[in-house]
Scaffold this motif. Structure first.
Motif, PDB file in Angstrom:
ATOM      1  N   GLY A   1       0.827  -1.200   0.000  1.00 51.24           N
ATOM      2  CA  GLY A   1       0.000   0.000   0.000  1.00 51.24           C
ATOM      3  C   GLY A   1       0.856   1.243   0.000  1.00 51.24           C
ATOM      4  O   GLY A   1       1.846   1.325   0.737  1.00 51.24           O
ATOM      5  N   LEU A   2       0.467   2.227  -0.809  1.00 54.53           N
ATOM      6  CA  LEU A   2       1.213   3.485  -0.873  1.00 54.53           C
ATOM      7  C   LEU A   2       0.553   4.576  -0.047  1.00 54.53           C
ATOM      8  O   LEU A   2       1.068   5.687   0.032  1.00 54.53           O
ATOM      9  N   GLY A   3      -0.609   4.252   0.567  1.00 53.77           N
ATOM     10  CA  GLY A   3      -1.273   5.200   1.449  1.00 53.77           C
ATOM     11  C   GLY A   3      -0.723   5.091   2.864  1.00 53.77           C
ATOM     12  O   GLY A   3       0.362   4.559   3.096  1.00 53.77           O
ATOM     13  N   THR A   4      -1.494   5.571   3.826  1.00 56.37           N
ATOM     14  CA  THR A   4      -1.063   5.503   5.216  1.00 56.37           C
ATOM     15  C   THR A   4      -1.173   4.081   5.735  1.00 56.37           C
ATOM     16  O   THR A   4      -1.854   3.230   5.162  1.00 56.37           O
ATOM     17  N   ASP A   5      -0.527   3.832   6.866  1.00 61.17           N
ATOM     18  CA  ASP A   5      -0.599   2.521   7.492  1.00 61.17           C
ATOM     19  C   ASP A   5      -2.049   2.167   7.822  1.00 61.17           C
ATOM     20  O   ASP A   5      -2.488   1.033   7.598  1.00 61.17           O
ATOM     21  N   GLU A   6      -2.788   3.148   8.347  1.00 57.44           N
ATOM     22  CA  GLU A   6      -4.171   2.895   8.743  1.00 57.44           C
ATOM     23  C   GLU A   6      -5.050   2.584   7.547  1.00 57.44           C
ATOM     24  O   GLU A   6      -5.909   1.690   7.608  1.00 57.44           O
ATOM     25  N   GLU A   7      -4.842   3.296   6.448  1.00 56.08           N
ATOM     26  CA  GLU A   7      -5.635   3.037   5.239  1.00 56.08           C
ATOM     27  C   GLU A   7      -5.396   1.627   4.725  1.00 56.08           C
ATOM     28  O   GLU A   7      -6.335   0.910   4.351  1.00 56.08           O
ATOM     29  N   THR A   8      -4.133   1.215   4.700  1.00 55.05           N
ATOM     30  CA  THR A   8      -3.827  -0.131   4.203  1.00 55.05           C
ATOM     31  C   THR A   8      -4.378  -1.190   5.150  1.00 55.05           C
ATOM     32  O   THR A   8      -4.902  -2.218   4.701  1.00 55.05           O
ATOM     33  N   GLU A   9      -4.293  -0.974   6.437  1.00 57.11           N
ATOM     34  CA  GLU A   9      -4.835  -1.945   7.388  1.00 57.11           C
ATOM     35  C   GLU A   9      -6.354  -2.097   7.229  1.00 57.11           C
ATOM     36  O   GLU A   9      -6.885  -3.203   7.349  1.00 57.11           O
ATOM     37  N   ARG A  10      -7.055  -0.992   6.952  1.00 57.36           N
ATOM     38  CA  ARG A  10      -8.496  -1.102   6.708  1.00 57.36           C
ATOM     39  C   ARG A  10      -8.773  -1.954   5.470  1.00 57.36           C
ATOM     40  O   ARG A  10      -9.709  -2.756   5.450  1.00 57.36           O
TER      41      ARG A  10
END
Length: 467
Positions: free
Chosen positions: A281-290
């Motif tokens: 994921g190239l977004g934030t950690d939280e975005e990828t975890e979701r």
């Protein structure tokens, strides 16, 4: 597998002619029996037994020019070898031009461009690019050659879905055509040759250097989650839940693995059938975890490396082998993956667990990979939503059994295939017709007629014959 038809060639050049060639090149000129000949002819895929009559180990574009002119003058087909990851058809009596000594890389941070010589591999590029805060459209392995990867389309499991195919992001190409001329090719200087080289690989000339675009990226959130094969159905169900709504800055794939019982393979992988989830994921950690919540719901894996990583750690996501090995591969491109296709894939997985297929991989494409930009390269894979690829590694009897099993898998998934294969995942016997659309192939053949009417460059995979 049916062996390829032999290529008619001219009489082998005499020692005087070979000596004259050696006097005009900086790199080594080798004939069978010379010390170093076998090592120079070998590629990463040890199943490809190259049998050239002559090897030129090029160290510069001038060496490439001399080799091309010599091959043309003596009626010798010419093949090009950098790393040799893909299967190479068996040929005799040709001139093998190796480029592995040409490893130069220059980063232009202001233009966000890298100039990469013909023999460079991705590890040569990623480090210098990262020093400038930039990343290339590299693949999953640091040992794969940049030029072959890029001119075969170039799917990046990190940036591909957000910016597209690597071939669409080539800025310029330095190439030697069949008459021995060195060209600087761009979309402005020769739009048709620029188009054809970015997909036709060695069919129109020997590429001695590329300029490729770079992108601002220094880290990603991702890694691999390994589960025992008993969880394959849960993993595939979660995969089909995640991919439909995935944003373009997120990529995932699934690999079914049969790990051999070798001492160098660490526990808990040794001798086991596994399913390997790979995410980036190239977004934030939280975005990828979701996004990967359905993967987490399966339960903890045997190993889980998903975390924030520096981009230079990209190789750990897919964990591709880094040592040469004998293998064969098969692949197809899927237009869709409906429930029935998933059921068939699960049936194949159940039968294949512990079998001779070493890896069976399902990659999600989509996003920018399905869009056609201005000056698009001939990449028929942009029609596909998924890539299904497999490889079988080992001694001849194991490879033969695994190849038959892979062929059965591809046949069972054929109702959802686009009818083509991704260029960089072609099998040994795949032809140009298996890679390009009819319109692309017709245009490529016309280009071949213009730049290589004698079909000098006819040794590598999916040869394009002049129209």
């Amino acid at each position: 597998m049916t062996p390829p038809t032999a290529i008619p060639v001219g009489a082998p050049p005499g020692q005087d002619a070979v000596g004259e060639l050696a006097a005009h090149v900086t790199g080594a000129v080798l004939t069978p029996g010379d010390e170093g000949f076998a090592a120079e002819a070998a590629g990463f895929n040890l199943r490809s037994r190259h049998r050239p009559a002559l090897i030129v180990a090029a160290e510069s574009a001038a060496d490439v020019q001399a080799a091309v002119r010599f091959a043309a003058a003596h009626g010798m087909p010419l093949g090009v070898l950098a790393t040799g990851h893909q299967p190479f058809p068996a040929r005799d009596g040709f001139l093998l031009l190796t480029t592995r000594a040409m490893r130069g890389v220059r980063i232009d941070a202001g233009r966000r461009v890298a100039r990469v010589a013909a023999g460079a591999v991705w590890s040569d590029v990623v480090g210098p690019a990262q020093a400038a805060g930039l990343a290339p459209l590299n693949g999953s392995s640091p040992r794969v050659g940049v030029v072959g990867f890029t001119l075969g389309g170039g799917h990046s499991p990190f940036l591909g879905r957000s910016v597209g195919w690597a071939a669409d992001h080539v800025v310029s190409i330095e190439a030697v055509t069949a008459d021995g001329t060195l060209h600087q090719v761009t979309a402005e200087s020769d739009p048709e040759l620029f188009w054809g080289l970015r997909g036709g690989r060695s069919n129109f000339g020997v590429v001695t250097a590329l300029e490729i675009e770079l992108f601002p990226l220094t880290s990603f959130y991702g890694g691999g989650i390994y589960h025992p094969a008993e969880r394959t159905e849960e993993v595939l169900r979660a995969f089909t839940e995640v991919v439909p709504g995935a944003p373009d800055d997120f990529t995932c794939s699934v690999a079914l693995l049969n790990m051999p019982p070798l001492p160098e393979i660490p526990e808990p992988f040794r001798g086991r059938a596994l399913v390997h989830l790979r995410v980036a994921g190239l977004g934030t950690d939280e975005e990828t975890e979701r996004l990967i919540a359905p993967f987490r719901a399966i339960g903890p894996g045997l190993v889980d490396t998903v975390a924030r990583h520096p981009y230079e750690a990209f190789a750990a996501v897919h964990a591709d082998p880094d040592q040469p090995a004998p293998y064969e591969e098969r692949s197809t491109l899927l237009a869709e993956l409906p429930a029935e296709a998933v059921e068939r894939l699960l049936e194949c997985a159940r039968r294949g667990a512990g079998g001779p297929v070493t890896v069976l991989e399902l990659r999600h494409f989509g996003g920018a990979l399905n869009r056609t930009p201005a000056h698009a390269a001939p990449v028929a894979a942009r029609e596909a939503a998924f890539s299904l690829w497999g490889a079988t590694v080992g001694p001849p009897e194991a490879v033969a059994a695994g190849y038959d099993s892979l062929s059965e898998v591809m046949e069972r998934l054929s109702p959802w295939s686009t009818g083509r294969t991704y260029t960089n995942f072609t099998a040994r016997e795949d032809r140009a017709e298996d890679v390009f659309t009819p319109a692309e192939l017709d245009r490529l053949r016309a280009l071949k007629r213009l730049h290589d009417p004698a079909n000098l460059f006819r040794v590598n995979n999916h040869t394009i014959a002049p129209r």
